[in-house]
Design an enzyme around this catalytic site. Structure first.
Site, short mmCIF file in Angstrom:
data_model
loop_
_atom_site.label_atom_id
_atom_site.label_comp_id
_atom_site.label_asym_id
_atom_site.label_seq_id
_atom_site.Cartn_x
_atom_site.Cartn_y
_atom_site.Cartn_z
N PHE A 1 51.76 79.92 26.73
CA PHE A 1 52.48 79.12 27.26
C PHE A 1 52.95 78.20 28.00
CE2 PHE A 1 57.05 79.05 29.23
CZ PHE A 1 57.74 79.21 28.20
N ASP B 1 47.17 74.46 33.04
CA ASP B 1 48.72 74.54 33.31
C ASP B 1 48.83 75.20 34.42
OD1 ASP B 1 50.78 75.89 32.89
OD2 ASP B 1 51.04 75.55 30.73
N LYS C 1 56.93 77.03 39.73
CA LYS C 1 57.23 78.70 40.45
C LYS C 1 56.88 79.23 41.90
CE LYS C 1 56.91 80.49 35.45
NZ LYS C 1 58.20 81.21 35.09
#
Length: 395
Positions: free
Chosen positions: A131, A216, A245
């Site tokens: 993702f 990532d 995040k």
């Protein structure tokens, strides 16, 4: 029938309105208290409303909120220096989210090959169940078809291969390949840590073919896995890695970090972000990183993760409903024999918040200061939920 919401209904929201948070705890507008093992999807890594970050943000609110990146922003320089001093990166580009950070990484990879190396390489290879975000480029890079539904035609330049399938990866590399992009732990895709030997082979393939290696770290970064960044577990240095995040403790901010040789590709005018690295965001990033370093928060996460994994294995490891328990640090997944959506809702009714990672996986993401007492409480609640669920289904 109630008034229709003014919001686009892009989220299947739980019937809870959260209004206050402190440490590992959240309260809703009805006064109910919840033990938070979601952390806003790996965002509030320092817990809710961490004191030092709050203090720095309040101080910055009295000084300056926003100026254009056409001017020097001292706080942004300081935040970038903290990141490069504590990682293998040499340069930072600030943006607003993980998707934007990954978008910047994709653009940098293409531009490096085309403007610096003088080739026409443009393809990025990613992995199934990954993702990478919701922009058109990053959802195309994502190895899950569900996020692509209704958005055709997708942009060209992406190939997806199965994780840990080295022959498939080797076969996917062509003269057009610019980079290989992967998560150190496939978080949304079921909490699957990458095999060290496979990652070593990926790194070697990049060197052999002149490709860039992009990590990532949007979910795995900022101490979550027991290191400041998860790639540190593997003894490799990506050319580019991304973070968001946990970088801002809940304030919207992202960053793309890269090696010094890539500076030539990202020159004035090549990429930009209006709100990237504002004085407010930079103050929050600086306070977050300083807190992590001063309190050795990644080490705390490593120790807490070992304890939580041990407790889960002790209490649920042999339970027939639980097929596997895996993860790194405080990014833990429990793969179950059936879909777990109902367990999430029942957990909420008992005061425990957790989330899924695919239909059959419970994902646990407590803050990195979580106490042993809080972990014990969460495990006991999970045990009760699973026992009740299996008892009802067997009846």
């Amino acid at each position: 029938m109630g008034k229709e919401s003014s919001l686009f209904q892009t989220y299947a929201r739980y019937p809870i309105s959260l209004v206050k948070g402190e440490g590992s705890w959240l309260w809703d507008d009805q006064g109910n208290k919840y033990l938070d093992f979601m952390s806003g999807l790996a965002v509030t890594n320092l817990g809710h409303a961490p004191a030092k970050v709050k203090e720095k943000l309040k101080g910055q609110l009295d000084e300056l909120w926003h100026v254009s990146n056409l001017f020097h922003i001292p706080g942004q320089e300081k935040a970038a220096e903290l990141l490069t001093a504590n990682t293998c990166a040499d340069a930072v580009f600030f943006c607003n989210s993980g998707a934007e950070a990954n978008e910047a990484a994709i653009k940098l990879a293409r531009r490096y090959h085309q403007k610096v190396k003088g080739t026409q390489r443009f393809e990025i290879i990613t992995f199934a169940q990954s993702f990478h975000g919701r922009t058109l480029a990053t959802l195309t890079a994502t190895g899950q078809d569900k996020v692509k539904d209704g958005f055709l035609p997708l942009p060209a330049g992406f190939k997806t291969v199965p994780l840990h399938d080295l022959p498939a990866l080797e076969a996917a590399i062509t003269k057009d390949t610019a980079a290989i992009m992967l998560e150190m732990v496939l978080a949304e895709g079921g909490v699957h840590p990458v095999d060290p030997e496979f990652l070593k082979a990926v790194s070697e393939l990049c060197k052999q073919h002149g490709l860039l290696l992009i990590a990532d770290e949007v979910q795995t970064g900022m101490g979550r896995t027991g290191k400041l960044f998860a790639h540190e577990h593997y003894g490799i240095e990506p050319d580019i890695f991304t973070v968001a995040k946990g970088l801002g403790s809940g304030f919207p901010v992202g960053a793309m970090l890269g090696k010094g040789f890539l500076r030539e590709a990202f020159t004035a005018g090549s990429h930009a972000s209006t709100f990237g690295g504002t004085p407010l965001a930079s103050a929050v990033v600086t306070a977050t990183i300083e807190t992590m370093l001063e309190d050795q928060v990644p080490q705390r996460a490593a120790e807490a993760g070992e304890y939580l994994m041990g407790k889960l294995n002790e209490k649920l490891g042999s339970h027939p409903f639980v097929k596997a328990i895996r993860g790194k640090g405080l990014l833990i997944g429990m793969e179950c024999a059936e879909p777990v959506g109902e367990l999430v809702l029942k957990g909420q009714s008992r005061g425990l918040l957790f989330v899924t990672a695919g239909p059959n996986v419970i994902r646990l993401l407590p803050n990195l200061y979580v106490t042993r007492e809080e972990m014990d409480q969460a495990v006991e609640l999970l045990v009760t939920l699973i026992q009740e669920h299996t008892a009802v289904n067997q009846a």
